[in-house]
Structures are given as C-alpha cells and as structure tokens.
Write a protein that holds these residues in place. Structure first.
Motif, mmCIF file in Angstrom:
data_model
loop_
_atom_site.group_PDB
_atom_site.id
_atom_site.type_symbol
_atom_site.label_atom_id
_atom_site.label_comp_id
_atom_site.label_asym_id
_atom_site.label_seq_id
_atom_site.Cartn_x
_atom_site.Cartn_y
_atom_site.Cartn_z
ATOM 1 N N PHE A 64 45.696 71.184 15.468
ATOM 2 C CA PHE A 64 46.487 72.277 14.900
ATOM 3 C C PHE A 64 46.657 72.099 13.384
ATOM 4 C CE2 PHE A 64 50.463 74.376 13.731
ATOM 5 C CZ PHE A 64 50.262 75.652 14.280
ATOM 6 N N GLY A 65 46.276 73.124 12.643
ATOM 7 C CA GLY A 65 46.445 73.106 11.194
ATOM 8 C C GLY A 65 45.408 72.304 10.432
ATOM 9 N N SER A 66 44.417 71.758 11.125
ATOM 10 C CA SER A 66 43.381 70.970 10.444
ATOM 11 C C SER A 66 42.022 71.651 10.572
ATOM 12 C CB SER A 66 43.302 69.557 11.044
ATOM 13 O OG SER A 66 42.635 69.586 12.291
ATOM 14 N N LYS A 67 41.063 71.136 9.846
ATOM 15 C CA LYS A 67 39.692 71.647 9.925
ATOM 16 C C LYS A 67 38.791 70.620 10.611
ATOM 17 C CE LYS A 67 40.271 74.363 5.688
ATOM 18 N NZ LYS A 67 39.825 74.570 4.286
ATOM 19 N N ALA A 68 39.379 69.886 11.522
ATOM 20 C CA ALA A 68 38.650 68.804 12.187
ATOM 21 C C ALA A 68 37.510 69.338 13.051
ATOM 22 C CB ALA A 68 39.614 67.999 13.051
ATOM 23 N N GLU B 293 53.365 67.089 30.319
ATOM 24 C CA GLU B 293 52.670 66.356 31.375
ATOM 25 C C GLU B 293 52.380 64.912 30.986
ATOM 26 O OE1 GLU B 293 49.809 69.127 33.748
ATOM 27 O OE2 GLU B 293 49.582 69.665 31.627
ATOM 28 N N LEU B 294 52.718 64.543 29.754
ATOM 29 C CA LEU B 294 52.426 63.199 29.250
ATOM 30 C C LEU B 294 53.680 62.335 29.212
ATOM 31 C CD1 LEU B 294 50.020 63.900 26.255
ATOM 32 C CD2 LEU B 294 49.480 63.685 28.680
ATOM 33 N N SER B 295 53.478 61.028 29.222
ATOM 34 C CA SER B 295 54.587 60.078 29.072
ATOM 35 C C SER B 295 55.025 60.030 27.609
ATOM 36 C CB SER B 295 54.132 58.684 29.510
ATOM 37 O OG SER B 295 53.152 58.187 28.601
ATOM 38 N N GLY B 296 56.147 59.366 27.370
ATOM 39 C CA GLY B 296 56.634 59.230 25.993
ATOM 40 C C GLY B 296 55.635 58.519 25.095
ATOM 41 N N GLY B 297 54.988 57.499 25.644
ATOM 42 C CA GLY B 297 53.989 56.766 24.864
ATOM 43 C C GLY B 297 52.783 57.623 24.530
ATOM 44 N N GLN B 298 52.357 58.435 25.492
ATOM 45 C CA GLN B 298 51.221 59.320 25.254
ATOM 46 C C GLN B 298 51.569 60.407 24.237
ATOM 47 O OE1 GLN B 298 50.659 60.341 29.409
ATOM 48 N NE2 GLN B 298 48.708 59.234 29.475
ATOM 49 N N GLN B 299 52.795 60.899 24.295
ATOM 50 C CA GLN B 299 53.235 61.898 23.318
ATOM 51 C C GLN B 299 53.229 61.317 21.910
ATOM 52 O OE1 GLN B 299 56.946 63.760 24.427
ATOM 53 N NE2 GLN B 299 56.207 64.278 26.470
ATOM 54 N N GLN B 300 53.640 60.055 21.799
ATOM 55 C CA GLN B 300 53.590 59.405 20.490
ATOM 56 C C GLN B 300 52.161 59.324 19.981
ATOM 57 O OE1 GLN B 300 55.696 55.560 18.941
ATOM 58 N NE2 GLN B 300 53.726 54.908 19.766
ATOM 59 N N ARG B 301 51.231 59.014 20.874
ATOM 60 C CA ARG B 301 49.829 58.926 20.475
ATOM 61 C C ARG B 301 49.277 60.276 20.036
ATOM 62 N NH1 ARG B 301 47.283 56.359 25.474
ATOM 63 N NH2 ARG B 301 49.203 55.427 26.199
ATOM 64 N N VAL B 302 49.730 61.358 20.682
ATOM 65 C CA VAL B 302 49.305 62.705 20.278
ATOM 66 C C VAL B 302 49.781 63.004 18.859
ATOM 67 C CG1 VAL B 302 49.497 65.173 20.747
ATOM 68 C CG2 VAL B 302 49.246 63.568 22.640
ATOM 69 N N ALA B 303 51.045 62.695 18.585
ATOM 70 C CA ALA B 303 51.593 62.923 17.242
ATOM 71 C C ALA B 303 50.831 62.106 16.198
ATOM 72 C CB ALA B 303 53.079 62.563 17.216
ATOM 73 N N LEU B 304 50.503 60.871 16.560
ATOM 74 C CA LEU B 304 49.754 60.019 15.642
ATOM 75 C C LEU B 304 48.335 60.545 15.448
ATOM 76 C CD1 LEU B 304 50.057 57.355 14.041
ATOM 77 C CD2 LEU B 304 49.057 56.180 15.990
ATOM 78 N N ALA B 305 47.707 60.978 16.542
ATOM 79 C CA ALA B 305 46.348 61.523 16.456
ATOM 80 C C ALA B 305 46.308 62.769 15.580
ATOM 81 C CB ALA B 305 45.836 61.857 17.859
ATOM 82 N N ARG B 306 47.302 63.642 15.718
ATOM 83 C CA ARG B 306 47.368 64.863 14.921
ATOM 84 C C ARG B 306 47.485 64.539 13.435
ATOM 85 N NH1 ARG B 306 52.293 68.571 16.319
ATOM 86 N NH2 ARG B 306 53.355 66.776 15.399
ATOM 87 N N ALA B 307 48.231 63.476 13.117
ATOM 88 C CA ALA B 307 48.378 63.073 11.718
ATOM 89 C C ALA B 307 47.103 62.432 11.186
ATOM 90 C CB ALA B 307 49.557 62.115 11.583
ATOM 91 N N ILE B 308 46.504 61.563 11.986
ATOM 92 C CA ILE B 308 45.348 60.795 11.529
ATOM 93 C C ILE B 308 44.092 61.652 11.400
ATOM 94 C CG2 ILE B 308 43.747 58.964 12.246
ATOM 95 C CD1 ILE B 308 46.172 57.416 13.259
ATOM 96 N N ILE B 309 43.951 62.687 12.226
ATOM 97 C CA ILE B 309 42.721 63.485 12.220
ATOM 98 C C ILE B 309 42.509 64.209 10.888
ATOM 99 C CG2 ILE B 309 43.580 65.717 13.090
ATOM 100 C CD1 ILE B 309 41.137 65.628 15.054
ATOM 101 N N THR B 310 43.585 64.375 10.124
ATOM 102 C CA THR B 310 43.462 65.009 8.796
ATOM 103 C C THR B 310 42.955 64.028 7.741
ATOM 104 O OG1 THR B 310 45.754 64.491 8.178
ATOM 105 C CG2 THR B 310 45.373 66.566 9.351
#
Length: 310
Positions: free
Chosen positions: A105-109, A133-150
């Motif tokens: 979301f919001g990136s040109k990845a 549908e994800l655990s707290g740890g998985q949600q953290q990884r999603v947030a991190l992935a969204r930041a890192i992909i930029t």
C-alpha cells in the motif's frame, strides 16, 4: 562508517506550557545500526522521531539523512521525500486489505520486491489473509514489511512492542532484531523499556526533558552512567556514602568480607534473591544466588569495586 542520520542543534518547544521536547540536540546514527532513544513518557523521544520523519516541524537546527538536508532554516522536505519509513505503535494495518495489499500500500514495489520481503519476514503463505486472521507477531511483521519494502534510508520504530504482553514481547523482540539485521537496514527505535533497548540496540541515547543525557552501548551506559538520573533509570542503586553508589550485583555476602550487617529482608525473584542488608549507618540492596540465607542472620559483606561516583 557512514553517518546515515545527522542531527545538529535541533530544538523544539511546545508553546502550551512552554515545554521543551528537544533542547539543542546533537547526535548521529551510523549506517546499519539499531539506535535507540530511551526515555520515560514525556521525555521528548516520540516528538524527536516525528521531527526526523517530517511529521513535526522543529523550531531550529538541522536534520541530514544520507547526506541530504531534509530540514534546516531554509529547507523542510515532505515525509515522502525524506527516505524514511515509520512503524507505529498500533501497526496501523488496513483491516479491509489483504496482507499483500497492506504491504504494498502506497509503494511502487514490484512483485519481485513483494516476494522478497514476504520471504525475509516469514510471511510467505499469509499474503492472501487479512490482518484479523494473523497473530500479534505476524501483524508486527506485516507492519515491518510494509515499511521495509519502500527501501528507506532509515526505519523509524515508535514503541512497537509497548502494548504486547511480557511473554510475547520477549519473542517479538528477538524476531524484530533478526529481521532488521537481515535486511541490513538502519533503524531508530523509540522506547521507555530498558530491556527492549538493551536487547535491540547497537547504541542507546538516554533522553529526559528534551535533553540527550548520554549516548553509548548498553554495557557502557550501564556501568558508566554520567549522572545519578541515568544510573537510577538503568537499574537499581544504593547510596553507600555521600555521592557514592553501588549496584546490587556489586555487593556480595562472603565469610571474608570486611563489613558486618544483618539481613533485614529477603525476596525471591526466581533467578535470584533481592536482599536488604542493615548496617550501622545505612541499608544496602543486594542480589544473591545463595539459598541458605535467613532474615535476622549476621553476615559479612564486601564490594566488587564497581563504585559509582557523582
């Protein structure tokens, strides 16, 4: 080593109450390191992060990211132009979007970028699910992935572990450090928690009242605090004489000790006992692993030489 972030004479005062949240701050962050701002609530640490991100405007000073001046007297780049990415405390995931869509979301990845970040954040196979549908740890990884992909120059993390229970927090702390290091990314971590800071950081800055009091490795600032505030903030201490203090682990009970005391109290903490020794002039807090000590017992004690002087 290249300095990815340079902060020069940064100042910010909130008019309401005339509260100084950044008082002439000077520091730098090296490429590839996890740098932590550690401070209590209200110390100015979150405002500091927001100024780097471009979400808060400083009153004066300079912010340089990867040799580009993003804020100065004559310049104030928008957040999107600063080369930063932020992981917020609540992760800010979009509930109606799939995991893959949240990440991009919001990136040109590209699709290849998405595949790479899914693999490195251990989210492969979860991309078509939704956040709930994800655990707290998985949600953290999603947030991190969204930041890192930029592919930011610096990753900013605003207390991402603060709302997580103790057992899960320890696990996520390990995962977070492994992922940041696997990407080789530079990160600024904001926290009030000493354990988080000690585990995650290459270097730590202690902040209070808008001032950076001390910067160094966890080991350095713990054993060599610059003042009484830093010493107290990083761990328990006992005053043994005027302006001389010692940490509990540096007082030990031994038959050959030079000093006499009586055991006043014993509290069991699982991996150690916290004991208060009553001497003629004061009371000393110590940590011990001895199972055979009793309240009221006369003992001898000594110091390991780690005396803090202020």
């Amino acid at each position: 080593m290249k300095k990815i972030v340079q902060i020069k004479n940064l100042k910010k005062v909130f008019c309401k109450g005339n509260i100084c949240v950044a008082n002439d701050i000077n520091l730098f962050i090296n490429e590839g390191e996890i740098f932590t701002i550690l401070g209590k609530s209200g110390s100015g640490k979150t405002t500091f992060l927001r100024m780097i991100a471009g979400l808060e405007i400083p009153d004066s000073g300079e912010i340089i990211i990867d040799d580009k001046e993003v804020f100065s007297k004559n310049n104030n780049l928008q957040p999107k132009d600063r080369g930063v990415a932020v992981v917020f405390q609540n992760y800010a995931l979009l509930p109606h979007l799939s995991i893959a869509s949240n990440i991009t979301f919001g990136s040109k990845a590209s699709k290849a970028d998405l595949e790479d970040v899914l693999e490195k954040t251990k989210l492969k196979g979860q991309e078509n699910k939704f956040p709930h549908e994800l655990s707290g740890g998985q949600q953290q990884r999603v947030a991190l992935a969204r930041a890192i992909i930029t592919k930011p120059k610096i990753l900013l993390l605003d207390e991402p572990l603060s709302n997580i229970d103790t057992e899960l927090r320890a696990h996520l702390r390990v995962e977070l450090k492994e992922m940041i290091k696997s990407f080789g990314i530079t990160a600024l971590f904001i926290t009030h928690d000493k354990e988080d800071a000690f585990y995650l950081s290459d270097r730590i800055a202690i902040m209070n009242g808008g001032d950076i009091l001390q910067v160094g490795t966890a080991k350095n600032i713990y054993h060599n605090p610059v003042d009484l505030y830093c010493a107290n903030f990083l761990g328990k201490i006992t005053e043994i004489s005027q302006n001389n203090y010692v940490r509990p682990e540096h007082i030990f009970i031994t038959p050959n000790g030079r000093f006499n005391a009586i055991i006043k109290s014993i509290v069991f903490y699982g991996s150690f006992y916290e004991i208060i020794l009553k001497t003629e002039k004061t009371e000393l807090l110590i940590h011990s692993f001895d199972d055979n000590l009793e309240i009221g017992q006369n003992v001898k004690y000594d110091f390991s030489g780690e005396i803090l002087n202020f």
